[in-house]
Design a protein around this motif. Structure first.
Motif, mmCIF file in Angstrom:
data_model
loop_
_atom_site.group_PDB
_atom_site.id
_atom_site.type_symbol
_atom_site.label_atom_id
_atom_site.label_comp_id
_atom_site.label_asym_id
_atom_site.label_seq_id
_atom_site.Cartn_x
_atom_site.Cartn_y
_atom_site.Cartn_z
ATOM 1 N N ARG A 70 0.817 -1.210 0.000
ATOM 2 C CA ARG A 70 0.000 0.000 0.000
ATOM 3 C C ARG A 70 0.852 1.262 0.000
ATOM 4 N NH1 ARG A 70 -4.639 -0.088 4.393
ATOM 5 N NH2 ARG A 70 -5.047 1.874 3.276
ATOM 6 N N SER A 71 2.022 1.189 0.603
ATOM 7 C CA SER A 71 2.910 2.358 0.648
ATOM 8 C C SER A 71 3.920 2.379 -0.493
ATOM 9 C CB SER A 71 3.667 2.397 1.988
ATOM 10 O OG SER A 71 4.434 1.210 2.161
ATOM 11 N N ALA A 72 4.235 1.201 -1.033
ATOM 12 C CA ALA A 72 5.198 1.117 -2.142
ATOM 13 C C ALA A 72 4.736 0.027 -3.091
ATOM 14 C CB ALA A 72 6.611 0.839 -1.627
ATOM 15 N N ARG A 73 3.913 0.385 -4.059
ATOM 16 C CA ARG A 73 3.333 -0.612 -4.969
ATOM 17 C C ARG A 73 4.360 -1.190 -5.928
ATOM 18 N NH1 ARG A 73 -2.025 -1.038 -4.669
ATOM 19 N NH2 ARG A 73 -3.196 0.592 -3.613
ATOM 20 N N ARG A 74 5.478 -0.531 -6.136
ATOM 21 C CA ARG A 74 6.506 -1.039 -7.043
ATOM 22 C C ARG A 74 7.608 -1.797 -6.333
ATOM 23 N NH1 ARG A 74 7.482 3.949 -11.368
ATOM 24 N NH2 ARG A 74 5.315 4.105 -12.099
ATOM 25 N N ASP A 75 7.395 -2.121 -5.051
ATOM 26 C CA ASP A 75 8.394 -2.847 -4.274
ATOM 27 C C ASP A 75 8.333 -4.329 -4.666
ATOM 28 O OD1 ASP A 75 10.148 -3.870 -2.468
ATOM 29 O OD2 ASP A 75 9.332 -2.828 -0.733
ATOM 30 N N ARG A 76 9.366 -4.819 -5.338
ATOM 31 C CA ARG A 76 9.376 -6.215 -5.782
ATOM 32 C C ARG A 76 9.456 -7.178 -4.601
ATOM 33 N NH1 ARG A 76 13.512 -6.077 -11.007
ATOM 34 N NH2 ARG A 76 12.280 -4.575 -12.255
ATOM 35 N N SER A 77 10.168 -6.782 -3.560
ATOM 36 C CA SER A 77 10.274 -7.650 -2.381
ATOM 37 C C SER A 77 8.913 -7.853 -1.723
ATOM 38 C CB SER A 77 11.260 -7.040 -1.379
ATOM 39 O OG SER A 77 11.323 -7.818 -0.196
ATOM 40 N N ALA A 78 8.120 -6.781 -1.614
ATOM 41 C CA ALA A 78 6.788 -6.908 -1.017
ATOM 42 C C ALA A 78 5.890 -7.800 -1.862
ATOM 43 C CB ALA A 78 6.168 -5.517 -0.859
ATOM 44 N N TRP A 79 5.968 -7.640 -3.191
ATOM 45 C CA TRP A 79 5.173 -8.506 -4.063
ATOM 46 C C TRP A 79 5.598 -9.963 -3.930
ATOM 47 C CZ3 TRP A 79 0.729 -7.838 -6.195
ATOM 48 C CH2 TRP A 79 0.294 -6.558 -6.548
ATOM 49 N N THR A 80 6.889 -10.228 -3.781
ATOM 50 C CA THR A 80 7.383 -11.612 -3.656
ATOM 51 C C THR A 80 6.834 -12.288 -2.402
ATOM 52 O OG1 THR A 80 9.419 -11.042 -4.837
ATOM 53 C CG2 THR A 80 9.456 -13.028 -3.477
ATOM 54 N N PHE A 87 10.179 -15.998 8.827
ATOM 55 C CA PHE A 87 11.002 -15.060 9.596
ATOM 56 C C PHE A 87 11.843 -14.175 8.677
ATOM 57 C CE2 PHE A 87 15.013 -14.045 11.743
ATOM 58 C CZ PHE A 87 14.531 -13.357 12.850
ATOM 59 N N LEU A 88 12.423 -14.789 7.634
ATOM 60 C CA LEU A 88 13.214 -14.000 6.687
ATOM 61 C C LEU A 88 12.346 -12.963 5.975
ATOM 62 C CD1 LEU A 88 15.830 -13.473 5.094
ATOM 63 C CD2 LEU A 88 15.137 -15.297 3.529
ATOM 64 N N GLY A 89 11.154 -13.368 5.542
ATOM 65 C CA GLY A 89 10.275 -12.432 4.850
ATOM 66 C C GLY A 89 9.825 -11.284 5.735
ATOM 67 N N GLY A 90 9.449 -11.593 6.977
ATOM 68 C CA GLY A 90 9.033 -10.526 7.884
ATOM 69 C C GLY A 90 10.151 -9.550 8.194
ATOM 70 N N THR A 91 11.374 -10.077 8.358
ATOM 71 C CA THR A 91 12.513 -9.199 8.647
ATOM 72 C C THR A 91 12.821 -8.278 7.483
ATOM 73 O OG1 THR A 91 13.446 -10.918 10.082
ATOM 74 C CG2 THR A 91 14.925 -9.162 9.362
ATOM 75 N N LEU A 92 12.792 -8.817 6.267
ATOM 76 C CA LEU A 92 13.074 -7.987 5.097
ATOM 77 C C LEU A 92 11.995 -6.929 4.885
ATOM 78 C CD1 LEU A 92 14.382 -10.673 2.581
ATOM 79 C CD2 LEU A 92 15.708 -9.027 3.903
ATOM 80 N N LEU A 93 10.744 -7.267 5.155
ATOM 81 C CA LEU A 93 9.670 -6.294 4.978
ATOM 82 C C LEU A 93 9.772 -5.154 5.984
ATOM 83 C CD1 LEU A 93 6.604 -8.630 4.307
ATOM 84 C CD2 LEU A 93 7.732 -7.113 2.669
ATOM 85 N N VAL A 94 10.218 -5.479 7.189
ATOM 86 C CA VAL A 94 10.305 -4.453 8.230
ATOM 87 C C VAL A 94 11.497 -3.532 8.005
ATOM 88 C CG1 VAL A 94 10.685 -4.068 10.696
ATOM 89 C CG2 VAL A 94 9.071 -5.819 9.930
ATOM 90 N N HIS A 95 12.639 -4.088 7.608
ATOM 91 C CA HIS A 95 13.871 -3.310 7.539
ATOM 92 C C HIS A 95 14.209 -2.805 6.137
ATOM 93 C CE1 HIS A 95 14.953 -4.165 11.683
ATOM 94 N NE2 HIS A 95 14.606 -5.426 11.478
#
Length: 220
Positions: free
Chosen positions: A58-68, A109-117
């Motif tokens: 919602r804050s960064a629609r072009r973020d490939r990591s969030a889409w992954t 855990f890896l996905g949550g950490t990358l999304l937060v940081h």
């Protein structure tokens, strides 16, 4: 006045769908050997990763990591719901599914950490347009002697025209000899040169002619 509570059909539908998905994930995790509190932790992990990825989108629609990570959590939730629909024997879970369920905590855990940081790329802002400066206008007051405009100097008077010199009258030689004799006789008698007025009276000539004769006599 007591506030009336009105049930929201959308909210009720979301609670029901979430509860069913939660139960399916729990059943699959328990069938893959994750019993007790571990079986209940798996649905929470999948749903939280899905919500975290959606909030990041919602804050960064072009973020490939969030889409992954959003697609990964959606696939895990959707796969668990489909697997518990009778297509998979929960009493004899295949080995590859046990491996996926066992490795899910590390992946989540890896996905949550990358999304937060991960840094959020701010939306590009339009550059502010600079307004052109207003032209400066200088106002001169004529009532202020310090700021009064300087007066142009008065033009110099034109020089008076020079009158052309009149040519001296031509004195005949005979007249000049006669005047010389009169001047010599006067000087011999009086001992002083003859004045021009006396010579003019004796000759009866104009003053200009007499002056011309006098000047020639003096030069001679």
């Amino acid at each position: 006045m007591a506030a009336t509570i009105r049930p929201d059909p959308v909210l009720i539908q979301a609670v029901i769908a979430g509860a069913l998905s939660f139960a399916h994930l729990h059943d699959l995790a328990e069938a893959a050997g994750q019993s007790g509190w571990k079986g209940w932790a798996y649905p929470v992990s999948v749903d939280l990763l899905l919500v975290a990825a959606w909030r990041r989108l919602r804050s960064a629609r072009r973020d490939r990591s969030a889409w992954t990570w959003f697609v990964t959590a959606l696939a895990a939730s959707l796969g668990a719901n489909i697997a518990t629909a009778g297509l998979l024997d929960l009493h004899q879970v295949p080995a590859w599914l046990r491996i996926l369920v066992a490795g899910w905590p590390a992946l989540a855990f890896l996905g949550g950490t990358l999304l937060v940081h991960s840094p959020t790329t701010p939306a590009p802002t339009e550059p502010a347009t600079e307004e052109p400066d207003a032209p400066e206008v200088t106002v001169q007051r004529t009532d202020d002697p310090a700021r009064a405009p300087e007066l142009a100097p008065a033009p110099e008077p034109a020089p008076a025209p020079v009158k052309p010199a009149t040519a001296a009258p031509v004195v005949p030689a005979a007249l000049l000899d006669h005047a010389r004799k009169l001047a010599d006789a006067h000087q011999a008698a009086t001992g002083s040169p003859m004045p021009a007025d006396t010579l003019s009276a004796r000759l009866g000539l104009p003053a200009e002619t007499t002056r011309a004769i006098t000047s020639q006599l003096q030069l001679a």
